[in-house]
Structures are given as C-alpha cells and as structure tokens.
Design a protein around this motif. Structure first.
Motif, PDB file in Angstrom:
ATOM      1  N   VAL A  99      -3.990   9.272  -0.106  1.00 22.28           N
ATOM      2  CA  VAL A  99      -5.237   9.666  -0.758  1.00 22.28           C
ATOM      3  C   VAL A  99      -6.167   8.451  -0.814  1.00 22.28           C
ATOM      4  O   VAL A  99      -5.701   7.300  -0.776  1.00 22.28           O
ATOM      5  CB  VAL A  99      -4.996  10.191  -2.189  1.00 22.28           C
ATOM      6  CG1 VAL A  99      -4.219  11.491  -2.165  1.00 22.28           C
ATOM      7  CG2 VAL A  99      -4.276   9.152  -3.042  1.00 22.28           C
ATOM      8  N   PRO A 100      -7.482   8.662  -0.925  1.00 22.16           N
ATOM      9  CA  PRO A 100      -8.394   7.528  -1.084  1.00 22.16           C
ATOM     10  C   PRO A 100      -8.142   6.804  -2.404  1.00 22.16           C
ATOM     11  O   PRO A 100      -7.972   7.439  -3.448  1.00 22.16           O
ATOM     12  CB  PRO A 100      -9.786   8.184  -1.079  1.00 22.16           C
ATOM     13  CG  PRO A 100      -9.589   9.523  -0.455  1.00 22.16           C
ATOM     14  CD  PRO A 100      -8.212   9.950  -0.821  1.00 22.16           C
ATOM     15  N   LYS A 101      -8.140   5.500  -2.354  1.00 20.86           N
ATOM     16  CA  LYS A 101      -7.938   4.715  -3.568  1.00 20.86           C
ATOM     17  C   LYS A 101      -9.019   5.015  -4.598  1.00 20.86           C
ATOM     18  O   LYS A 101      -8.749   5.083  -5.809  1.00 20.86           O
ATOM     19  CB  LYS A 101      -7.939   3.228  -3.222  1.00 20.86           C
ATOM     20  CG  LYS A 101      -7.726   2.312  -4.422  1.00 20.86           C
ATOM     21  CD  LYS A 101      -7.701   0.848  -4.001  1.00 20.86           C
ATOM     22  CE  LYS A 101      -7.480  -0.057  -5.205  1.00 20.86           C
ATOM     23  NZ  LYS A 101      -7.441  -1.494  -4.807  1.00 20.86           N
ATOM     24  N   SER A 102     -10.243   5.223  -4.135  1.00 21.02           N
ATOM     25  CA  SER A 102     -11.381   5.423  -5.039  1.00 21.02           C
ATOM     26  C   SER A 102     -11.328   6.746  -5.795  1.00 21.02           C
ATOM     27  O   SER A 102     -12.062   6.935  -6.760  1.00 21.02           O
ATOM     28  CB  SER A 102     -12.696   5.356  -4.252  1.00 21.02           C
ATOM     29  OG  SER A 102     -12.755   6.385  -3.268  1.00 21.02           O
ATOM     30  N   SER A 103     -10.472   7.682  -5.350  1.00 18.74           N
ATOM     31  CA  SER A 103     -10.412   8.997  -5.991  1.00 18.74           C
ATOM     32  C   SER A 103      -9.700   8.976  -7.328  1.00 18.74           C
ATOM     33  O   SER A 103      -9.897   9.861  -8.168  1.00 18.74           O
ATOM     34  CB  SER A 103      -9.694   9.995  -5.066  1.00 18.74           C
ATOM     35  OG  SER A 103      -8.320   9.661  -4.945  1.00 18.74           O
ATOM     36  N   ASP A 154      -6.525   0.904   5.972  1.00 19.44           N
ATOM     37  CA  ASP A 154      -7.866   1.428   6.218  1.00 19.44           C
ATOM     38  C   ASP A 154      -7.829   2.334   7.442  1.00 19.44           C
ATOM     39  O   ASP A 154      -6.822   2.413   8.141  1.00 19.44           O
ATOM     40  CB  ASP A 154      -8.883   0.306   6.393  1.00 19.44           C
ATOM     41  CG  ASP A 154      -8.524  -0.630   7.544  1.00 19.44           C
ATOM     42  OD1 ASP A 154      -7.605  -0.308   8.318  1.00 19.44           O
ATOM     43  OD2 ASP A 154      -9.170  -1.688   7.668  1.00 19.44           O
ATOM     44  N   ILE A 212     -13.517   5.542   9.018  1.00 21.12           N
ATOM     45  CA  ILE A 212     -13.967   5.734   7.636  1.00 21.12           C
ATOM     46  C   ILE A 212     -14.111   4.352   7.006  1.00 21.12           C
ATOM     47  O   ILE A 212     -13.282   3.910   6.205  1.00 21.12           O
ATOM     48  CB  ILE A 212     -12.983   6.612   6.838  1.00 21.12           C
ATOM     49  CG1 ILE A 212     -12.651   7.894   7.609  1.00 21.12           C
ATOM     50  CG2 ILE A 212     -13.561   6.968   5.467  1.00 21.12           C
ATOM     51  CD1 ILE A 212     -11.651   8.792   6.923  1.00 21.12           C
ATOM     52  N   GLU A 232     -13.475   2.315   2.886  1.00 23.29           N
ATOM     53  CA  GLU A 232     -12.536   3.033   2.028  1.00 23.29           C
ATOM     54  C   GLU A 232     -11.122   2.552   2.304  1.00 23.29           C
ATOM     55  O   GLU A 232     -10.760   2.274   3.449  1.00 23.29           O
ATOM     56  CB  GLU A 232     -12.618   4.545   2.258  1.00 23.29           C
ATOM     57  CG  GLU A 232     -11.691   5.379   1.383  1.00 23.29           C
ATOM     58  CD  GLU A 232     -11.978   5.261  -0.100  1.00 23.29           C
ATOM     59  OE1 GLU A 232     -11.377   4.358  -0.741  1.00 23.29           O
ATOM     60  OE2 GLU A 232     -12.802   6.033  -0.615  1.00 23.29           O
ATOM     61  N   THR A 233     -10.330   2.435   1.262  1.00 23.95           N
ATOM     62  CA  THR A 233      -8.915   2.109   1.370  1.00 23.95           C
ATOM     63  C   THR A 233      -8.095   3.346   1.030  1.00 23.95           C
ATOM     64  O   THR A 233      -8.424   4.067   0.075  1.00 23.95           O
ATOM     65  CB  THR A 233      -8.536   0.965   0.413  1.00 23.95           C
ATOM     66  OG1 THR A 233      -9.278  -0.199   0.757  1.00 23.95           O
ATOM     67  CG2 THR A 233      -7.046   0.650   0.501  1.00 23.95           C
ATOM     68  N   PHE A 234      -7.056   3.597   1.795  1.00 22.49           N
ATOM     69  CA  PHE A 234      -6.185   4.752   1.566  1.00 22.49           C
ATOM     70  C   PHE A 234      -4.814   4.278   1.115  1.00 22.49           C
ATOM     71  O   PHE A 234      -4.312   3.256   1.594  1.00 22.49           O
ATOM     72  CB  PHE A 234      -6.074   5.598   2.842  1.00 22.49           C
ATOM     73  CG  PHE A 234      -7.398   6.138   3.291  1.00 22.49           C
ATOM     74  CD1 PHE A 234      -7.887   7.330   2.792  1.00 22.49           C
ATOM     75  CD2 PHE A 234      -8.180   5.424   4.186  1.00 22.49           C
ATOM     76  CE1 PHE A 234      -9.127   7.803   3.180  1.00 22.49           C
ATOM     77  CE2 PHE A 234      -9.416   5.897   4.585  1.00 22.49           C
ATOM     78  CZ  PHE A 234      -9.899   7.095   4.082  1.00 22.49           C
ATOM     79  N   GLU A 235      -4.227   5.016   0.177  1.00 25.84           N
ATOM     80  CA  GLU A 235      -2.927   4.655  -0.378  1.00 25.84           C
ATOM     81  C   GLU A 235      -1.918   5.757  -0.116  1.00 25.84           C
ATOM     82  O   GLU A 235      -2.195   6.941  -0.375  1.00 25.84           O
ATOM     83  CB  GLU A 235      -3.030   4.425  -1.882  1.00 25.84           C
ATOM     84  CG  GLU A 235      -3.907   3.237  -2.272  1.00 25.84           C
ATOM     85  CD  GLU A 235      -3.996   3.068  -3.774  1.00 25.84           C
ATOM     86  OE1 GLU A 235      -4.434   1.991  -4.207  1.00 25.84           O
ATOM     87  OE2 GLU A 235      -3.638   4.012  -4.518  1.00 25.84           O
TER      88      GLU A 235
END
Length: 335
Positions: free
Chosen positions: A48-52, A68, A72, A75-78
């Motif tokens: 999921v996106p870290k920012s979410s 990354d 995109i 944005e960083t994804f985790e």
C-alpha cells in the motif's frame, strides 16, 4: 534465535504427506470459515502507499519493507504488515452493510521478526472484517464472535482427524474468557508470556482480552497499534500447545476503533499526527463503517491441527543455518 526442540519428536507424516495435509486444511478452513461467518472472499493488496496510512504499524518499531515504482514518482510503497485498516476501508468502498463482511488471504513480510518455533519473516493469514452497528460494540458481541470462530476451528479438528487420524492434535471442547488485568491480579510476579502460558495450560483455550492500555504496573500486556482495535474490545485466541509446552496464539482480533477511541488511543500513544492521514480523516468524518475483524494464522492453524513443533514445517521460509541443522537432527523437517 530462540529454538525449542521437543523430546522424542515424531511428525508422524512425511514431507509430501504434510504438504497434502496443509492443502486440505487451508482449502477446507477457508471454505467453512467464509460460509459460517457469512463472509465474501475478496482480493487484497500485497503493498500500500505509505502516505495512505493504511499499513499496520504493529508495535510501532517494526520496519516495513519499502520500495518505489518507476512510473509513480514521489510515492513510497510498503509491503503490508497486516490488512487491519485496509479491510475497513474496503468494506466502506464496496458498500458492505451491517452483518456483511469479507475475508482475504493476507501475505506479509515482517523483516524484524525474531525467528523461533512460531515466528517467521513470512506471515500468512486469513484476514477478515465484518460491518457492525454501534449497538454491537460490546464485550458480549465480541465474545459471541469468538465463540463462532472457536466452533469452526474445533470442527476443523474433526475434519482433519477423519482425513489424517494419526496426525491430528486434539483441542479442548470450549474456550474461556479472561482479561489481561485478571491475569495480572492472579500472577503479579510473572511475565506477560508466563501468564499466557499458565492460563492456556489451565483451560486449554482462552480468549485474552483488553490488550493495549497500561496495567497496574504501568505497562500494557502487549503492544497494539492505537488506530485499529479498540483496546477495551480486543483480544487474542490462545491454545495450550503440548508439543512446545506453551500458549499458541491463533488469532488477534477485536472491535475496531470509533472516532472517540481513535483520538483517545492516538493521544495515549503520542501519535496524534496520524489524524492527518487519509484513513484517519475518513474515520473521523464517519466515512468508514463500524467493524469487527481480525486475522487467523494459516501456518499457525496447520501447526496446531497437526501438532507440529516448528512453523517451518508447514510453510516455506528462511531460517538461520544453525536452526536448520538443529531441526534436522531432531527430525523437524523445514520446508
């Protein structure tokens, strides 16, 4: 590394027979669980996106696997630790109504897990979530759902016994409810894990509730993220597991936070900045449904029903070389 080797261990099945049993347990439980709990199977993300703000931060110190994506930028994804918050978001997005729910296969990587008989870098569980009404945010409703889940697990014992009679591990006939403060009152000089072992051995199966708020000694029984379970309405399903002489946690679950408990718990954790994340804003503005949910460990359930001494016997994982060697010498066949 912390490894327990049972005396005179006998897995009772070859590796290939074990693989057949694993498939049978996973296929059968998933089908029965969805049917009995009234849950729909849906697809879920691996990351999921870290920012979410949707990732579960567990105890707040575990590092997620992050990366990354070329197309995109910014944005960083985790990789998820669990889907505790994502499921609630999905129930709202897909317009589930009270009494309706979902389950999904959750796969996660927990890079900071301390490896032992029960813990792996790889986590696999059935994550589930059900929409409830405000009137159902009670201890009585929570316990009724725990009994539903225990009944399904107990029925699985009979299913596995019929298919693999020599290998099944027998479970108690009922589950007992106890709170963390009751354990503290009873065994004030014991550690948290010692208390869990003692109560699980006494009753065979327990639901240990109210995990998150500090006990009388000033520390919580165990860490819980402040933004998904209500710390007064959550708990763990524990079984006494004879092969390892300890409590075995099969499920962590609970009624989820509402607006008031979210703010209270984030303040207690010193993490009120999370209120600015998209998930938390949606919860505060009543754009997410009230829910109950949890996770049931797939490999843990296979361990329990087959009486296996190491989670690596029922899932393919990575282990230190010395652990692999010690297990092999003891007849513990890691996949």
């Amino acid at each position: 590394m912390n490894l327990t080797i049972p005396e005179k261990y006998d897995p009772k099945m070859s590796v290939r027979e074990t693989e057949a049993a694993i498939k049978y347990i996973r296929d059968t439980f998933q089908r029965e669980f969805g049917k009995e709990m009234g849950l729909e199977r849906i697809s879920a993300p691996l990351f999921v996106p870290k920012s979410s703000g949707l990732n579960d931060n567990l105890n707040g110190v575990e590092r997620p696997v992050a990366f990354d994506a070329q197309d995109i930028p910014g944005e960083t994804f985790e990789v998820v630790h669990s889907l505790a918050k994502w499921k609630r978001y999905a129930l709202g997005k897909y317009n589930f109504q009270p009494g309706e729910g979902l389950y999904t296969n959750m796969n996660a990587i927990r890079r900071d897990e301390e490896l032992d008989n029960l813990h792996s870098v790889y986590v696999d569980q059935w994550d589930w979530e059900r929409v409830i009404t405000r009137e159902q945010r009670t201890t009585e409703y929570l316990q009724s759902v725990v009994r539903e889940i225990f009944k399904i697990i107990k029925h699985m014992e009979h299913e596995v016994w019929y298919k693999f009679p020599a290998a099944v591990y027998h479970l108690p006939d009922q589950i007992t409810f106890v709170t963390t403060d009751e354990l503290e009152d009873r065994w004030p000089d014991k550690s948290r894990k010692e208390r869990e072992d003692l109560i699980a051995k006494e009753y065979g199966a327990v639901f240990l509730s109210k995990i998150g708020w500090p006990l009388k000694d000033g520390e919580p029984h165990d860490g819980r993220a402040p933004d998904y379970d209500d710390w007064l309405l959550n708990g763990d399903i524990l079984f006494w597991f004879e092969p390892l002489q300890r409590a075995l946690e099969i499920s962590s679950m609970g009624i989820r936070v509402d607006r008031d408990s979210l703010k209270k718990q984030l303040a207690a954790a010193g993490e009120e900045e999370r209120l600015n994340l998209p998930f938390h804003k949606a919860l505060l503005s009543d754009r997410l449904p009230l829910t109950i949910g949890g996770g049931i460990g797939q490999s843990r359930l296979c361990m329990l029903l087959l009486g296996r001494a190491h989670i690596g016997e029922v899932q393919a994982g990575i282990w230190p070389d010395d652990m692999i060697e010690q297990c092999a010498e003891a007849g513990i066949h890691l996949l």
